[in-house]
Design a protein around this motif. Structure first.
Motif, PDB file in Angstrom:
ATOM      1  N   LEU A 147      56.118  44.640  13.854  1.00 33.36           N
ATOM      2  CA  LEU A 147      56.801  45.480  12.867  1.00 33.36           C
ATOM      3  C   LEU A 147      56.161  46.856  12.841  1.00 33.36           C
ATOM      4  N   LEU A 148      57.004  47.888  12.918  1.00 35.88           N
ATOM      5  CA  LEU A 148      56.536  49.266  12.841  1.00 35.88           C
ATOM      6  C   LEU A 148      57.429  50.029  11.876  1.00 35.88           C
ATOM      7  N   GLU A 149      56.859  50.491  10.768  1.00 38.46           N
ATOM      8  CA  GLU A 149      57.586  51.208   9.722  1.00 38.46           C
ATOM      9  C   GLU A 149      57.178  52.677   9.754  1.00 38.46           C
ATOM     10  N   LEU A 150      58.133  53.537  10.110  1.00 37.79           N
ATOM     11  CA  LEU A 150      57.856  54.968  10.209  1.00 37.79           C
ATOM     12  C   LEU A 150      58.792  55.804   9.348  1.00 37.79           C
ATOM     13  N   SER A 151      59.526  55.173   8.460  1.00 37.26           N
ATOM     14  CA  SER A 151      60.493  55.890   7.637  1.00 37.26           C
ATOM     15  C   SER A 151      59.821  57.013   6.835  1.00 37.26           C
ATOM     16  N   GLY A 152      60.538  58.118   6.696  1.00 40.31           N
ATOM     17  CA  GLY A 152      60.037  59.215   5.885  1.00 40.31           C
ATOM     18  C   GLY A 152      59.105  60.178   6.599  1.00 40.31           C
ATOM     19  N   ASN A 153      58.886  59.968   7.900  1.00 40.36           N
ATOM     20  CA  ASN A 153      58.061  60.900   8.680  1.00 40.36           C
ATOM     21  C   ASN A 153      58.994  61.911   9.350  1.00 40.36           C
ATOM     22  N   ARG A 154      59.175  63.038   8.688  1.00 40.24           N
ATOM     23  CA  ARG A 154      60.190  63.995   9.106  1.00 40.24           C
ATOM     24  C   ARG A 154      59.663  65.103  10.027  1.00 40.24           C
ATOM     25  N   ALA A 155      58.356  65.107  10.306  1.00 43.81           N
ATOM     26  CA  ALA A 155      57.775  66.187  11.107  1.00 43.81           C
ATOM     27  C   ALA A 155      57.817  65.905  12.605  1.00 43.81           C
ATOM     28  N   ILE A 156      58.205  64.710  12.987  1.00 52.92           N
ATOM     29  CA  ILE A 156      58.239  64.349  14.404  1.00 52.92           C
ATOM     30  C   ILE A 156      59.502  64.918  15.053  1.00 52.92           C
ATOM     31  N   THR A 157      59.340  65.575  16.196  1.00 53.37           N
ATOM     32  CA  THR A 157      60.483  66.117  16.930  1.00 53.37           C
ATOM     33  C   THR A 157      60.882  65.146  18.042  1.00 53.37           C
ATOM     34  N   ILE A 158      61.886  65.505  18.797  1.00 52.05           N
ATOM     35  CA  ILE A 158      62.343  64.627  19.873  1.00 52.05           C
ATOM     36  C   ILE A 158      61.255  64.411  20.925  1.00 52.05           C
ATOM     37  N   VAL A 159      60.327  65.367  21.053  1.00 50.52           N
ATOM     38  CA  VAL A 159      59.206  65.212  22.000  1.00 50.52           C
ATOM     39  C   VAL A 159      58.362  64.000  21.619  1.00 50.52           C
ATOM     40  N   GLY A 160      58.040  63.891  20.347  1.00 50.59           N
ATOM     41  CA  GLY A 160      57.253  62.757  19.883  1.00 50.59           C
ATOM     42  C   GLY A 160      58.038  61.459  19.928  1.00 50.59           C
ATOM     43  N   TRP A 161      59.308  61.524  19.514  1.00 48.97           N
ATOM     44  CA  TRP A 161      60.123  60.298  19.493  1.00 48.97           C
ATOM     45  C   TRP A 161      60.307  59.724  20.894  1.00 48.97           C
ATOM     46  N   ARG A 162      60.428  60.589  21.882  1.00 50.41           N
ATOM     47  CA  ARG A 162      60.625  60.077  23.241  1.00 50.41           C
ATOM     48  C   ARG A 162      59.430  59.264  23.718  1.00 50.41           C
ATOM     49  N   ALA A 163      58.232  59.597  23.226  1.00 50.95           N
ATOM     50  CA  ALA A 163      57.049  58.804  23.577  1.00 50.95           C
ATOM     51  C   ALA A 163      57.186  57.392  23.012  1.00 50.95           C
TER      52      ALA A 163
ATOM     53  N   LEU B  29      63.224  53.491  10.969  1.00 55.80           N
ATOM     54  CA  LEU B  29      63.252  54.925  11.265  1.00 55.80           C
ATOM     55  C   LEU B  29      64.211  55.627  10.301  1.00 55.80           C
ATOM     56  N   GLY B  30      64.128  55.263   9.044  1.00 58.08           N
ATOM     57  CA  GLY B  30      64.962  55.897   8.037  1.00 58.08           C
ATOM     58  C   GLY B  30      64.357  57.213   7.571  1.00 58.08           C
TER      59      GLY B  30
ATOM     60  N   TYR C  87      48.886  42.599   8.423  1.00 57.76           N
ATOM     61  CA  TYR C  87      49.699  43.725   7.959  1.00 57.76           C
ATOM     62  C   TYR C  87      48.789  44.818   7.424  1.00 57.76           C
ATOM     63  N   LEU C  88      49.004  46.040   7.894  1.00 55.12           N
ATOM     64  CA  LEU C  88      48.225  47.177   7.437  1.00 55.12           C
ATOM     65  C   LEU C  88      49.190  48.292   7.053  1.00 55.12           C
ATOM     66  N   ALA C  89      49.061  48.786   5.811  1.00 57.22           N
ATOM     67  CA  ALA C  89      49.957  49.828   5.319  1.00 57.22           C
ATOM     68  C   ALA C  89      49.167  51.014   4.789  1.00 57.22           C
ATOM     69  N   PHE C  90      49.519  52.184   5.291  1.00 62.92           N
ATOM     70  CA  PHE C  90      49.031  53.453   4.746  1.00 62.92           C
ATOM     71  C   PHE C  90      50.267  54.245   4.351  1.00 62.92           C
ATOM     72  N   LYS C  91      50.685  54.110   3.103  1.00 66.72           N
ATOM     73  CA  LYS C  91      51.928  54.726   2.662  1.00 66.72           C
ATOM     74  C   LYS C  91      51.673  56.050   1.941  1.00 66.72           C
ATOM     75  N   SER C  92      52.481  57.046   2.287  1.00 68.51           N
ATOM     76  CA  SER C  92      52.436  58.344   1.601  1.00 68.51           C
ATOM     77  C   SER C  92      51.007  58.850   1.439  1.00 68.51           C
TER      78      SER C  92
ATOM     79  N   LEU D   5      53.579  52.871   8.136  1.00 65.98           N
ATOM     80  CA  LEU D   5      53.108  54.252   7.963  1.00 65.98           C
ATOM     81  C   LEU D   5      54.186  55.113   7.310  1.00 65.98           C
ATOM     82  N   CYS D   6      54.976  54.533   6.444  1.00 67.09           N
ATOM     83  CA  CYS D   6      56.102  55.250   5.859  1.00 67.09           C
ATOM     84  C   CYS D   6      55.640  56.369   4.919  1.00 67.09           C
ATOM     85  N   GLY D   7      56.438  57.418   4.852  1.00 65.40           N
ATOM     86  CA  GLY D   7      56.199  58.489   3.900  1.00 65.40           C
ATOM     87  C   GLY D   7      55.016  59.386   4.202  1.00 65.40           C
TER      88      GLY D   7
END
Length: 347
Positions: free
Chosen positions: A154-170, A187-188, A97-102, A129-131
């Motif tokens: 497990l992939l935690e991406l909650s709180g990353n609000r700068a990603i647009t649909i272009v990035g999410w589609r990848a 993806l909260g 498990y590797l976490a880089f939070k905020s 990678l939350c926050g």
């Protein structure tokens, strides 16, 4: 002591006294040690990273499941990238498990993670990678690297609000991959809208690994997007067992669509729709009566709120009848704004 199986360094000053390096003989000679957890701001210091990297290279043969948690790293994206590069400089070192939070990770940190995953596809099992401030370039690089990874679950991406649909589609393209091993994705609070939710739903229909999905606090999604997500639950290949929808605007149309999708679903065990910005109606609650009465449903826990007392009273008869023969539901939580959640035991 050779009985310790989990050793944690919480807030330790690792770069003074070479604490981590001095314990290398203990790591190598303790047969029961499975996990090593490193936490604290000290790892943001260059000397700490150097010592940790050196130690990891020496203990790699011990087959430990290493857990690294870092939060609020100074220096932003550039510093985070340096730390990630240092942690993965030896491809024989694997992390559980590797976490880089905020930590203000944007592009560089994701690219370094992508490089590590491509150089050593089995180097990581869980990534948090939350926050952060991950952007499209960062998530695209990470998603491309994940395509060759069959260990990350497990992939935690909650709180990353700068990603647009272009990035999410990848990322959603990766979810469709036969090599995708992800079981939990968070993806909260990522500013989803209807188009993103629909794109995710299309990918989920082709995913065969995901068992837990967190879509909490994405209030910009309307009933159009939620109905697309709900439709996935009717897919016989859908493996979801836990679905988080708390903190959203689920109106009656969305709630009824969700309930209809669950009548013949046999996999979902937990559904959370609390802190909902739309008050539940009696009609919305009654829509779940067929779910509770369905012999196919395996729901064990469901939570609604806010639910006014009068709404509960109006729907009580229908719910009670549907629960008579239900032997699987363990917790039904109906929470009013002014009340505390009280689980209802179902015999």
């Amino acid at each position: 002591n050779k009985s310790i199986n989990h050793l944690s360094f919480m807030g330790c000053n690792l770069f003074q006294g070479k604490l981590f390096e001095d314990l290398i003989p203990f790591f190598k000679n303790n047969p029961k040690l499975d996990y090593v957890t490193v936490d604290g701001h000290d790892l943001a210091e260059p000397e700490a990273i150097r010592l940790l990297s050196t130690a990891l290279q020496k203990i790699a043969s011990a087959s430990l499941s290493l857990i690294i948690e870092l939060e609020h790293i100074g220096g932003g994206d550039v510093r985070a990238g340096e730390i990630i590069r240092s942690l993965f400089q030896d491809p024989t070192v694997a992390y559980y498990y590797l976490a880089f939070k905020s930590s203000n990770i944007q592009t560089i940190g994701c690219i370094e993670l992508a490089n590590a995953l491509q150089d050593s596809p089995s180097c990581l099992a869980q990534l948090d990678l939350c926050g952060n401030d991950i952007n499209d370039e960062g998530i695209v690089a990470l998603s491309v690297a994940l395509a060759g990874n069959d260990r990350l679950d497990l992939l935690e991406l909650s709180g990353n609000r700068a990603i647009t649909i272009v990035g999410w589609r990848a990322l959603f393209t990766y979810l469709q991959s036969t090599r995708c091993a992800l079981k939990e994705v968070a993806l909260g609070q990522v500013a989803f809208d209807d188009s993103t939710a629909i794109s995710l739903a299309n990918s989920l229909g082709r995913n065969h690994s995901l068992t837990e999905l967190d879509l909490s606090e994405n209030p910009a999604v309307s009933d159009i997007g939620w109905r697309a997500i709900a439709a996935v639950l009717q897919n016989q290949h859908c493996m979801l067992e836990v679905l988080h929808l708390e903190g959203n605007f689920l109106n009656e149309v969305a709630v009824r669509g969700l309930a209809a999708s669950l009548v013949n679903n046999s996999r979902l065990r937990e559904l959370l729709i609390y802190n909902n910005w739309e008050t539940f109606t009696a009609s919305g609650l009654r829509a779940f009566a067929p779910v509770f009465a369905s012999p196919t449903s395996n729901l064990e826990m469901i939570r609604f709120d806010p639910v006014p007392n009068q709404v509960v009273n109006d729907a009580a008869v229908d719910l009670s009848v549907s629960l008579v023969n239900n032997k699987k539901l363990k917790n039904l939580i109906l929470l009013n704004h002014t009340a505390y959640p009280t689980p209802v035991s179902v015999a």
